[in-house]
Design a protein around this motif. Sequence first.
Motif, PDB file in Angstrom:
ATOM      1  N   ARG A   1       3.801  -9.191 -31.096  1.00  0.00           N
ATOM      2  CA  ARG A   1       2.762  -8.167 -31.252  1.00  0.00           C
ATOM      3  C   ARG A   1       1.856  -8.147 -30.024  1.00  0.00           C
ATOM      4  O   ARG A   1       1.406  -9.195 -29.551  1.00  0.00           O
ATOM      5  CB  ARG A   1       1.901  -8.427 -32.493  1.00  0.00           C
ATOM      6  N   PHE A   2       1.617  -6.942 -29.511  1.00  0.00           N
ATOM      7  CA  PHE A   2       0.686  -6.721 -28.412  1.00  0.00           C
ATOM      8  C   PHE A   2      -0.416  -5.794 -28.887  1.00  0.00           C
ATOM      9  O   PHE A   2      -0.154  -4.814 -29.604  1.00  0.00           O
ATOM     10  CB  PHE A   2       1.399  -6.092 -27.207  1.00  0.00           C
ATOM     11  N   SER A   3      -1.646  -6.096 -28.519  1.00  0.00           N
ATOM     12  CA  SER A   3      -2.749  -5.185 -28.815  1.00  0.00           C
ATOM     13  C   SER A   3      -2.832  -4.132 -27.721  1.00  0.00           C
ATOM     14  O   SER A   3      -2.460  -4.374 -26.569  1.00  0.00           O
ATOM     15  CB  SER A   3      -4.075  -5.950 -28.912  1.00  0.00           C
ATOM     16  N   LEU A   4      -3.303  -2.953 -28.095  1.00  0.00           N
ATOM     17  CA  LEU A   4      -3.399  -1.845 -27.153  1.00  0.00           C
ATOM     18  C   LEU A   4      -4.863  -1.451 -26.992  1.00  0.00           C
ATOM     19  O   LEU A   4      -5.409  -0.705 -27.812  1.00  0.00           O
ATOM     20  CB  LEU A   4      -2.592  -0.639 -27.670  1.00  0.00           C
ATOM     21  N   PRO A   5      -5.525  -1.960 -25.968  1.00  0.00           N
ATOM     22  CA  PRO A   5      -6.942  -1.633 -25.764  1.00  0.00           C
ATOM     23  C   PRO A   5      -7.100  -0.180 -25.330  1.00  0.00           C
ATOM     24  O   PRO A   5      -6.155   0.430 -24.819  1.00  0.00           O
ATOM     25  CB  PRO A   5      -7.363  -2.603 -24.648  1.00  0.00           C
ATOM     26  N   PRO A   6      -8.278   0.409 -25.522  1.00  0.00           N
ATOM     27  CA  PRO A   6      -8.503   1.795 -25.086  1.00  0.00           C
ATOM     28  C   PRO A   6      -8.264   1.990 -23.597  1.00  0.00           C
ATOM     29  O   PRO A   6      -7.812   3.047 -23.167  1.00  0.00           O
ATOM     30  CB  PRO A   6      -9.978   2.040 -25.452  1.00  0.00           C
ATOM     31  N   VAL A   7      -8.572   0.965 -22.810  1.00  0.00           N
ATOM     32  CA  VAL A   7      -8.365   1.031 -21.366  1.00  0.00           C
ATOM     33  C   VAL A   7      -7.663  -0.254 -20.927  1.00  0.00           C
ATOM     34  O   VAL A   7      -8.005  -1.341 -21.384  1.00  0.00           O
ATOM     35  CB  VAL A   7      -9.697   1.188 -20.608  1.00  0.00           C
ATOM     36  N   GLY A   8      -6.679  -0.122 -20.043  1.00  0.00           N
ATOM     37  CA  GLY A   8      -6.000  -1.301 -19.516  1.00  0.00           C
ATOM     38  C   GLY A   8      -4.650  -1.531 -20.168  1.00  0.00           C
ATOM     39  O   GLY A   8      -4.207  -0.779 -21.029  1.00  0.00           O
ATOM     40  N   LYS A   9      -4.017  -2.607 -19.741  1.00  0.00           N
ATOM     41  CA  LYS A   9      -2.663  -2.879 -20.195  1.00  0.00           C
ATOM     42  C   LYS A   9      -2.656  -3.630 -21.524  1.00  0.00           C
ATOM     43  O   LYS A   9      -3.664  -4.218 -21.927  1.00  0.00           O
ATOM     44  CB  LYS A   9      -1.909  -3.681 -19.131  1.00  0.00           C
ATOM     45  N   PRO A  10      -1.513  -3.626 -22.224  1.00  0.00           N
ATOM     46  CA  PRO A  10      -1.414  -4.350 -23.494  1.00  0.00           C
ATOM     47  C   PRO A  10      -1.659  -5.843 -23.303  1.00  0.00           C
ATOM     48  O   PRO A  10      -1.424  -6.394 -22.226  1.00  0.00           O
ATOM     49  CB  PRO A  10       0.027  -4.082 -23.939  1.00  0.00           C
ATOM     50  N   ALA A  11      -2.117  -6.479 -24.352  1.00  0.00           N
ATOM     51  CA  ALA A  11      -2.354  -7.923 -24.326  1.00  0.00           C
ATOM     52  C   ALA A  11      -1.559  -8.571 -25.445  1.00  0.00           C
ATOM     53  O   ALA A  11      -1.605  -8.111 -26.596  1.00  0.00           O
ATOM     54  CB  ALA A  11      -3.839  -8.223 -24.491  1.00  0.00           C
ATOM     55  N   TYR A  12      -0.811  -9.632 -25.106  1.00  0.00           N
ATOM     56  CA  TYR A  12      -0.073 -10.364 -26.129  1.00  0.00           C
ATOM     57  C   TYR A  12      -1.049 -10.977 -27.129  1.00  0.00           C
ATOM     58  O   TYR A  12      -2.069 -11.549 -26.759  1.00  0.00           O
ATOM     59  CB  TYR A  12       0.783 -11.453 -25.485  1.00  0.00           C
ATOM     60  N   VAL A  13      -0.716 -10.846 -28.430  1.00  0.00           N
ATOM     61  CA  VAL A  13      -1.597 -11.340 -29.478  1.00  0.00           C
ATOM     62  C   VAL A  13      -0.929 -12.418 -30.310  1.00  0.00           C
ATOM     63  O   VAL A  13      -1.491 -13.487 -30.541  1.00  0.00           O
ATOM     64  CB  VAL A  13      -2.060 -10.189 -30.397  1.00  0.00           C
TER      65      VAL A  13
END
Length: 611
Positions: free
Chosen positions: A350-362
Amino acid sequence: MSRRSWLWSALAVLPLAGCTASTPASPPSSPAPPLRLVAFDSCAQLEKELRAAAELSSTAEQGGARLAVPDNARAADAGAAPGQAAPAHSSTNVHEAGVDEPDIVKTDGRRIVTITGGVLRVVDTASRAQTGKLALGLKAYGEPTLLLAGNRALVLADGGGGPMLREDTRIIRPAEGRSELLLIDLSSVQPRLISRYRGDGRIIDARQQGSTAHVVIGSGPDFQRPFRGDTVPENVMQDDRNTIKATPLDAWLPDWEITTGGRTTKGQLDCAAVSRPDSFSGLRMLRVLTFDLNAAELGAGDPVAMVADGDTVYGTDDSLYIANNETWRFNTAASGTSRIAPPDGTNIYRFSLPPVGKPAYVASGKVPGRLLNQYSMSEWEGHLRVATTSWADDASAVRVLRERNGKLTEVGVAEGLGKGERIYSVRFIGPRGYVVTFRQTDPLYSLDLSDPEKPRVTGELKITGYSSHLQAAGENRLIGIGQEADAQGRPQGVQVSLFDVSDPAAPKRLDQHVVAGGQSEAEADPHAILWWPATNLLVMPVADAKADGALALRVTGDRLRDVTRLAPAVASAGPMRRAVVVEDVLWSITGEGLLATDTSTLDRVAWVDMR
């Protein structure tokens, strides 16, 4: 095909045994451990572990591992062009509202954008005429798809999936190739190419939120294998080991080139940017690219990369899930032709999708069995529901996972669905779930998932045939699209079923329509289905011995009514592929034209020729 050919096909996709070369593989019966994503200590460690895993795979595979095409394979409107109100219109069919998926047709109400034969075409819905087209000059393999945001389109062309003959004419293996992404400007009458991205690997899938697209690409190592006429297994295996030892780290690191306005820039994935799961890895490189469709040009996509397999993508408005489904892998161990054991489960990242910037592994997790497709996953109120079928006994289950300290941990399970059968379709709607399994009859299971720790089966309906897709059609209604079957389970033709699921303990079928001997693209690809709730209209492509067009029908109360077959204006137009609604016009799309009909009467009002 030679034994060595299959070895190298398997070599590009077999998983690593563990975190390091010395970590033994867990037996299939062991409980699946939680996963974490960790960075490699150095580029040297990355190279060492990839090389060790390749050697381990080469040594283990002395039989013939077979590959098969995955069982598999939209969307909320991204908004009209700035300053212009969009007419009322449908989207193409997607899993989650507000999360678009690539498809061969997109509309914003003012225009319909299609791709066929490597050409992008634009049709104005008001004048009902083609206003522009652009030959894309694609080199990538596979049917291109697109995403749409305002006056921009992103074309995705998969670079993998086809066989490629190498210099050793005995060896044929799936080709990775180079995938392409094209940013297209639609602000003028004629579409204009802004940027072209070409990079190693194949496009697994993509999701779009607003004007941001997240593209998932997987690539394998590029080994240069020497030709050897000697087919003695021991000699071939030694050749393989020598080749692996001589292969530089760059063979695993994908590269790309971006062309904008005649200027080309090149890049390669930095080994320092690569991570891996702590208890699973693979020879493949999985990366998530992020693009703003309103940007002046395409960049490198700010890649998030890890050493892992992945082939199923599911997205929500703030999360991206990637699963290494591995439905393509045959279990040849039982026949004695291979030492490869079947996968012991499916890993999910699962990766989070912030409003700005690249996905972050969660977080990561693992579930037993295999997924059918992206509809086998659904996120609801902080939980991920996952439907899988066991490799061992074809029994199915629905598991509920919860994120805890970076791990997707199972908190509840409903087991024992359709033992001896496999899942044919899944649909999760809020706190309820529906699963269809099939071998000779079609049990439609209804599940209560309101208590994540105590999911349970509440009802079951056995009918002939099966549904390969379940479409939500208003409160307490489902439409099943699949095949009718005889008592032995042999398909008899396309069937559309209307289900009443108001009573969780007793789902029932209210009505059914069968096209004898028919088939539909919608059985394999839900993107081909149009459900327009404003008039309860269902449209999907159907072909039989008599016609190759679209089937349109309405849900009226408890019945399927006004069944109509729509055909293109010219016989050579090809099959119907998609349908969309703009205001009071139904547009049915073929490869060579668009049929416009009145949504109320289904009478023809126009034909737009795109030949």
